[in-house]
Design a protein around this motif. Structure first.
Motif, PDB file in Angstrom:
ATOM      1  N   LEU A 269       0.828  -1.203   0.000  1.00 46.03           N
ATOM      2  CA  LEU A 269       0.000   0.000   0.000  1.00 46.03           C
ATOM      3  C   LEU A 269       0.863   1.253   0.000  1.00 46.03           C
ATOM      4  O   LEU A 269       0.592   2.214  -0.731  1.00 46.03           O
ATOM      5  CB  LEU A 269      -0.917  -0.012   1.225  1.00 46.03           C
ATOM      6  N   ALA A 270       1.927   1.228   0.838  1.00 45.98           N
ATOM      7  CA  ALA A 270       2.821   2.388   0.847  1.00 45.98           C
ATOM      8  C   ALA A 270       3.486   2.567  -0.516  1.00 45.98           C
ATOM      9  O   ALA A 270       3.626   3.688  -1.014  1.00 45.98           O
ATOM     10  CB  ALA A 270       3.882   2.217   1.944  1.00 45.98           C
ATOM     11  N   ARG A 271       3.877   1.418  -1.108  1.00 49.49           N
ATOM     12  CA  ARG A 271       4.499   1.514  -2.436  1.00 49.49           C
ATOM     13  C   ARG A 271       3.516   2.044  -3.476  1.00 49.49           C
ATOM     14  O   ARG A 271       3.867   2.891  -4.311  1.00 49.49           O
ATOM     15  CB  ARG A 271       5.003   0.131  -2.865  1.00 49.49           C
ATOM     16  N   LEU A 272       2.274   1.561  -3.408  1.00 52.14           N
ATOM     17  CA  LEU A 272       1.261   2.050  -4.343  1.00 52.14           C
ATOM     18  C   LEU A 272       0.977   3.527  -4.118  1.00 52.14           C
ATOM     19  O   LEU A 272       0.755   4.286  -5.071  1.00 52.14           O
ATOM     20  CB  LEU A 272      -0.025   1.232  -4.202  1.00 52.14           C
ATOM     21  N   THR A 273       0.965   3.934  -2.837  1.00 55.62           N
ATOM     22  CA  THR A 273       0.741   5.356  -2.550  1.00 55.62           C
ATOM     23  C   THR A 273       1.873   6.196  -3.127  1.00 55.62           C
ATOM     24  O   THR A 273       1.639   7.244  -3.753  1.00 55.62           O
ATOM     25  CB  THR A 273       0.630   5.572  -1.038  1.00 55.62           C
ATOM     26  N   ARG A 274       3.117   5.728  -2.892  1.00 49.62           N
ATOM     27  CA  ARG A 274       4.242   6.466  -3.466  1.00 49.62           C
ATOM     28  C   ARG A 274       4.188   6.450  -4.986  1.00 49.62           C
ATOM     29  O   ARG A 274       4.478   7.465  -5.640  1.00 49.62           O
ATOM     30  CB  ARG A 274       5.559   5.847  -2.977  1.00 49.62           C
ATOM     31  N   THR A 275       3.804   5.290  -5.535  1.00 49.91           N
ATOM     32  CA  THR A 275       3.684   5.218  -6.999  1.00 49.91           C
ATOM     33  C   THR A 275       2.611   6.165  -7.501  1.00 49.91           C
ATOM     34  O   THR A 275       2.783   6.847  -8.532  1.00 49.91           O
ATOM     35  CB  THR A 275       3.352   3.782  -7.422  1.00 49.91           C
ATOM     36  N   ASP A 276       1.488   6.231  -6.762  1.00 47.22           N
ATOM     37  CA  ASP A 276       0.414   7.145  -7.144  1.00 47.22           C
ATOM     38  C   ASP A 276       0.884   8.591  -7.103  1.00 47.22           C
ATOM     39  O   ASP A 276       0.644   9.366  -8.045  1.00 47.22           O
ATOM     40  CB  ASP A 276      -0.783   6.944  -6.219  1.00 47.22           C
ATOM     41  N   GLU A 277       1.568   8.948  -6.022  1.00 44.87           N
ATOM     42  CA  GLU A 277       2.072  10.328  -5.926  1.00 44.87           C
ATOM     43  C   GLU A 277       3.092  10.605  -7.034  1.00 44.87           C
ATOM     44  O   GLU A 277       3.069  11.685  -7.655  1.00 44.87           O
ATOM     45  CB  GLU A 277       2.700  10.543  -4.548  1.00 44.87           C
ATOM     46  N   ALA A 278       3.986   9.631  -7.256  1.00 43.31           N
ATOM     47  CA  ALA A 278       4.979   9.840  -8.318  1.00 43.31           C
ATOM     48  C   ALA A 278       4.311   9.948  -9.679  1.00 43.31           C
ATOM     49  O   ALA A 278       4.692  10.791 -10.510  1.00 43.31           O
ATOM     50  CB  ALA A 278       5.999   8.685  -8.313  1.00 43.31           C
ATOM     51  N   LEU A 279       3.295   9.089  -9.901  1.00 41.64           N
ATOM     52  CA  LEU A 279       2.588   9.155 -11.185  1.00 41.64           C
ATOM     53  C   LEU A 279       1.850  10.472 -11.334  1.00 41.64           C
ATOM     54  O   LEU A 279       1.820  11.063 -12.430  1.00 41.64           O
ATOM     55  CB  LEU A 279       1.604   7.988 -11.302  1.00 41.64           C
ATOM     56  N   ARG A 280       1.227  10.930 -10.255  1.00 40.54           N
ATOM     57  CA  ARG A 280       0.529  12.218 -10.341  1.00 40.54           C
ATOM     58  C   ARG A 280       1.515  13.340 -10.634  1.00 40.54           C
ATOM     59  O   ARG A 280       1.253  14.201 -11.490  1.00 40.54           O
ATOM     60  CB  ARG A 280      -0.224  12.493  -9.036  1.00 40.54           C
ATOM     61  N   ALA A 281       2.656  13.333  -9.905  1.00 41.09           N
ATOM     62  CA  ALA A 281       3.661  14.370 -10.179  1.00 41.09           C
ATOM     63  C   ALA A 281       4.198  14.231 -11.598  1.00 41.09           C
ATOM     64  O   ALA A 281       4.365  15.228 -12.326  1.00 41.09           O
ATOM     65  CB  ALA A 281       4.802  14.262  -9.161  1.00 41.09           C
ATOM     66  N   PHE A 282       4.458  12.967 -11.988  1.00 39.84           N
ATOM     67  CA  PHE A 282       4.965  12.755 -13.336  1.00 39.84           C
ATOM     68  C   PHE A 282       3.951  13.198 -14.392  1.00 39.84           C
ATOM     69  O   PHE A 282       4.301  13.855 -15.372  1.00 39.84           O
ATOM     70  CB  PHE A 282       5.296  11.276 -13.518  1.00 39.84           C
ATOM     71  N   LEU A 283       2.664  12.826 -14.176  1.00 43.29           N
ATOM     72  CA  LEU A 283       1.640  13.199 -15.152  1.00 43.29           C
ATOM     73  C   LEU A 283       1.453  14.708 -15.206  1.00 43.29           C
ATOM     74  O   LEU A 283       1.262  15.284 -16.288  1.00 43.29           O
ATOM     75  CB  LEU A 283       0.316  12.518 -14.804  1.00 43.29           C
ATOM     76  N   ALA A 284       1.521  15.364 -14.038  1.00 44.85           N
ATOM     77  CA  ALA A 284       1.387  16.831 -14.053  1.00 44.85           C
ATOM     78  C   ALA A 284       2.536  17.457 -14.843  1.00 44.85           C
ATOM     79  O   ALA A 284       2.322  18.307 -15.722  1.00 44.85           O
ATOM     80  CB  ALA A 284       1.358  17.361 -12.621  1.00 44.85           C
ATOM     81  N   ALA A 285       3.777  17.020 -14.502  1.00 42.09           N
ATOM     82  CA  ALA A 285       4.923  17.587 -15.216  1.00 42.09           C
ATOM     83  C   ALA A 285       4.907  17.171 -16.686  1.00 42.09           C
ATOM     84  O   ALA A 285       5.160  17.982 -17.579  1.00 42.09           O
ATOM     85  CB  ALA A 285       6.229  17.133 -14.544  1.00 42.09           C
ATOM     86  N   TYR A 286       4.587  15.896 -16.924  1.00 46.16           N
ATOM     87  CA  TYR A 286       4.621  15.419 -18.302  1.00 46.16           C
ATOM     88  C   TYR A 286       3.504  16.036 -19.136  1.00 46.16           C
ATOM     89  O   TYR A 286       3.684  16.276 -20.337  1.00 46.16           O
ATOM     90  CB  TYR A 286       4.493  13.901 -18.305  1.00 46.16           C
TER      91      TYR A 286
END
Length: 670
Positions: A269-286
């Motif tokens: 769950l922590a990994r998925l949360t971090r992945t979600d945050e990273a994906l959101r940051a990545f998607l925003a920047a990308y």
């Protein structure tokens, strides 16, 4: 030693159809082939019952352990009747065996009486002539001393062992492949689960595997050797409690696995949360990066499209200029052809005129005109000389006339004197012949040829020749006027030819300018097409990202279709003909078609906005799934926490009193 029990009256009534459930399967035969210390044994049942008698260690218990209920559920872990797990297939197959590999068979034959409506299509049973159906349940056990394992292959078939199905081939057990061929591939099972489901359905008519598992569990409990002792000792309640259906092992495994994996779930769950945050940051920047790239590409494409429109307008102007030049060239060519035809006709007329009799006469007249001119001059000179000579002749004539008159007068005087002399000579006697003839005047008048010249005749001839000369001059003047008109036509033709050559030169220059403009326009269109292909390749590479292309619920085809460039594999090739090809020939038409194709394959300037919308739609399922996984993981962790808390708070059940069991005695070996 097996002794089949005699059929009772009730059993005979059941087989005859008058008892209870006469059409249920009953145990009929069983057999063991090359398993444990059995070579080939067959057991016959009487009304589904069998009594085994023998000394201790004769193998009675092992025979039952190998046959029932193993051939009903296929559970290799519950072969031991005592429940201690000392008996296993590997021990049964490899204990005392000499060979490295061993193959044996266990089989159980069931028999049932057919209803009246099914007897016509069935075979007649071998017991008492009753029409019955048979079903054989078996297991082929393969053991290897190298691996120390024994694996069963279960089969269910209506074929009867020893009748339609032979499990012995040349004093050796039937190989597995021949068993599959004999009973059919669909009738063999590698796992006990599928075999158990088939037996539950065909033998007991149960579709619920849970009910059948509970039934087999009850059979395992009731077959234990100590069940009678426990009943006599008052342990019937405990025995029945133990015979109750156990908790599903899969459920226990799932709960234990979930409890053991709670930390792993939390870490996931922590990994998925971090992945979600990273994906959101990545998607925003990308997404911002994509917007910038699309904006720049859209601006470049818009500039290229504007330049393309300008080049198209220039190409259109050049095309119109070329068309006008072509029209003028065609008109000039038509006029030139007309003039050349007129020139050809004039040349033909001139050659015909030169070859005609009149032209030859004109040449003769020209020659004669020279002669006449010379004669005229000579005639004028002669006339002048004649006039002068006539004047001199008249003067000489006058003098001659005067001299003639004087001579005539003198002659007349001499004649008169002669005459007088003659007459006097006659008087004198002188011979008159001696006086000679009478003198005469030698010339009385001048002859016309000598004295005068006929000038009127000469003038009349000269006037006739002058009239002929004027006629010749008139004809020559007409021919000269025709020749002058022909020379004028030739000058006009030469001027038209000069203008046509100038028009052709102008058309060539216009075609050169049009070709240059078309080459420049084609270059810009090819650059635009290359930019479109690069944009489409960049979009396809983004869609090929494993996080997008590896998901079945994400369909990048609409985005790829939106940026697809038709014929992108050959869009960059230059059209045939090259820059110097004729723009109006077949090669020029092909080049214009290739340019039009390149222009049509280029992406539109409104594409970036559409691509941005499709990219957002493409990423929406991924974002929703990440959100759903995060929510599901949070809910799962909460549920696991609540279950763990409830489990910890639940009081432990009191220990169940059990009787001490005597230590098992070792079984004697047969």
């Amino acid at each position: 030693m097996s002794v089949p029990l005699p059929r009772s009256t009730t059993a005979r009534a059941g087989l005859s159809g008058t008892g209870r459930d006469p059409w249920r399967y009953r145990l009929h035969r069983a057999g063991i082939r090359n398993v444990w210390q059995y070579d080939d044994a067959e057991f016959l049942f009487g009304d589904g019952r069998l009594l085994l008698r023998g000394k201790n260690g004769a193998g009675k218990s092992k025979a039952l352990e190998m046959l029932l209920p193993f051939l009903l559920d296929g559970d290799t872990r519950a072969l031991d009747a005592t429940g201690t797990g000392r008996t296993s297939l590997s021990w049964l197959m490899l204990d005392g065996a000499v060979a490295t590999n061993r193959l044996g068979y266990l089989w159980l034959e069931l028999r049932r009486t057919l209803p009246d409506d099914d007897r016509e299509s069935s075979e007649t049973g071998g017991d008492g002539g009753d029409e019955a159906a048979f079903l054989t349940l078996g297991a082929a056990v393969r053991a290897s001393r190298t691996t120390g394992e024994a694996k069963p292959l279960f089969f269910v078939t209506p074929l009867r062992v020893g009748h339609e199905l032979r499990l012995v081939d040349g004093a050796q057990p039937l190989p597995i492949d021949r068993l599959r061929a004999a009973v059919g591939e669909a009738a063999t099972y590698d796992t006990a689960k599928k075999f158990r489901a088939r037996v539950a359905r065909d033998v007991f008519g149960l579709a619920d595997t849970g009910r059948y598992r509970n039934l087999v569990h009850l059979l395992h409990r009731l077959r234990r050797p100590t069940v009678g002792d426990r009943v006599e000792a008052g342990g019937l309640a405990d025995l029945l409690a133990e015979a109750l259906p156990p908790i599903d092992e899969e459920t226990i495994d799932d709960v234990a696995h979930n409890l053991d994996d709670l930390d792993a779930v939390r870490a996931e769950l922590a990994r998925l949360t971090r992945t979600d945050e990273a994906l959101r940051a990545f998607l925003a920047a990308y997404r911002g990066y994509l917007h910038g790239v699309l904006r720049r590409r859209a601006g470049a494409i818009a500039d290229d499209l504007e330049l393309l429109r300008q080049r198209r307008r220039a190409a259109g102007d050049a095309e119109r200029t070329v068309t006008a030049s072509q029209l003028a060239s065609e008109q000039t060519a038509d006029a030139l052809g007309t003039l050349r035809e007129a020139e050809r006709l004039a040349d033909a007329d001139l050659r015909a005129l030169r070859d005609s009799t009149a032209y030859q006469s004109l040449r003769e007249l020209r020659d004669r005109r020279g002669i006449v001119t010379a004669l005229d001059a000579a005639a004028a000179a002669d006339e002048k000389n004649a006039v002068t000579a006539a004047a001199l002749a008249r003067s000489a004539g006058a003098r001659v006339h005067d001299d003639t008159d004087r001579i005539t007068a003198g002659a007349r005087r001499l004649a008169r004197a002669h005459t007088g002399l003659v007459r006097r000579s006659q008087g004198t006697g002188v011979d008159a012949a001696l006086l000679g003839p009478t003198p005469r005047a030698p010339l009385t008048r001048l002859t016309p040829d000598v004295s005068t010249v006929d000038v009127a005749v000469v003038r009349a001839e000269a006037e006739h020749l002058g009239r002929r000369l004027r006629d010749v001059r008139t004809t020559v003047a007409g021919r000269l006027r025709a020749a002058a008109a022909l020379r004028d036509d030739l000058r006009l033709a030469a001027a038209a030819r000069t203008r046509a050559e100038a028009a052709e030169a102008t058309a060539g220059e216009a075609e050169t300018r049009a070709g240059t403009a078309a080459d420049a326009r084609r270059g810009r269109e090819e650059e635009l097409l290359v930019a479109s292909v690069d944009y489409a390749d960049a979009t396809a590479a983004w869609c090929a990202d494993p996080r997008i292309a590896g998901r079945p619920d994400v369909n990048p085809n609409p985005l790829l279709a939106a940026v697809a460039v038709p014929g992108a594999g050959g869009g960059g090739d230059a059209p045939d003909g090259g820059p110097g090809a004729d723009a109006h020939g077949p090669a020029g038409a092909d080049r214009w078609a290739a340019d039009s194709s390149a222009r049509d394959r280029a992406l539109s300037r409104e594409l970036p906005a559409e691509v941005e919308g499709l990219a957002d739609e493409l990423l929406a399922p991924l974002v929703r799934e990440v959100d759903a996984e995060r929510d599901e993981a949070v809910a799962l962790v909460g549920e696991r926490d609540r279950g763990l808390t409830a489990t910890r708070r639940r009081p432990a059940p009191p220990p169940r009193p059990t009787r001490p069991r005597p230590a098992p005695l070792p079984l004697p070996r047969p």
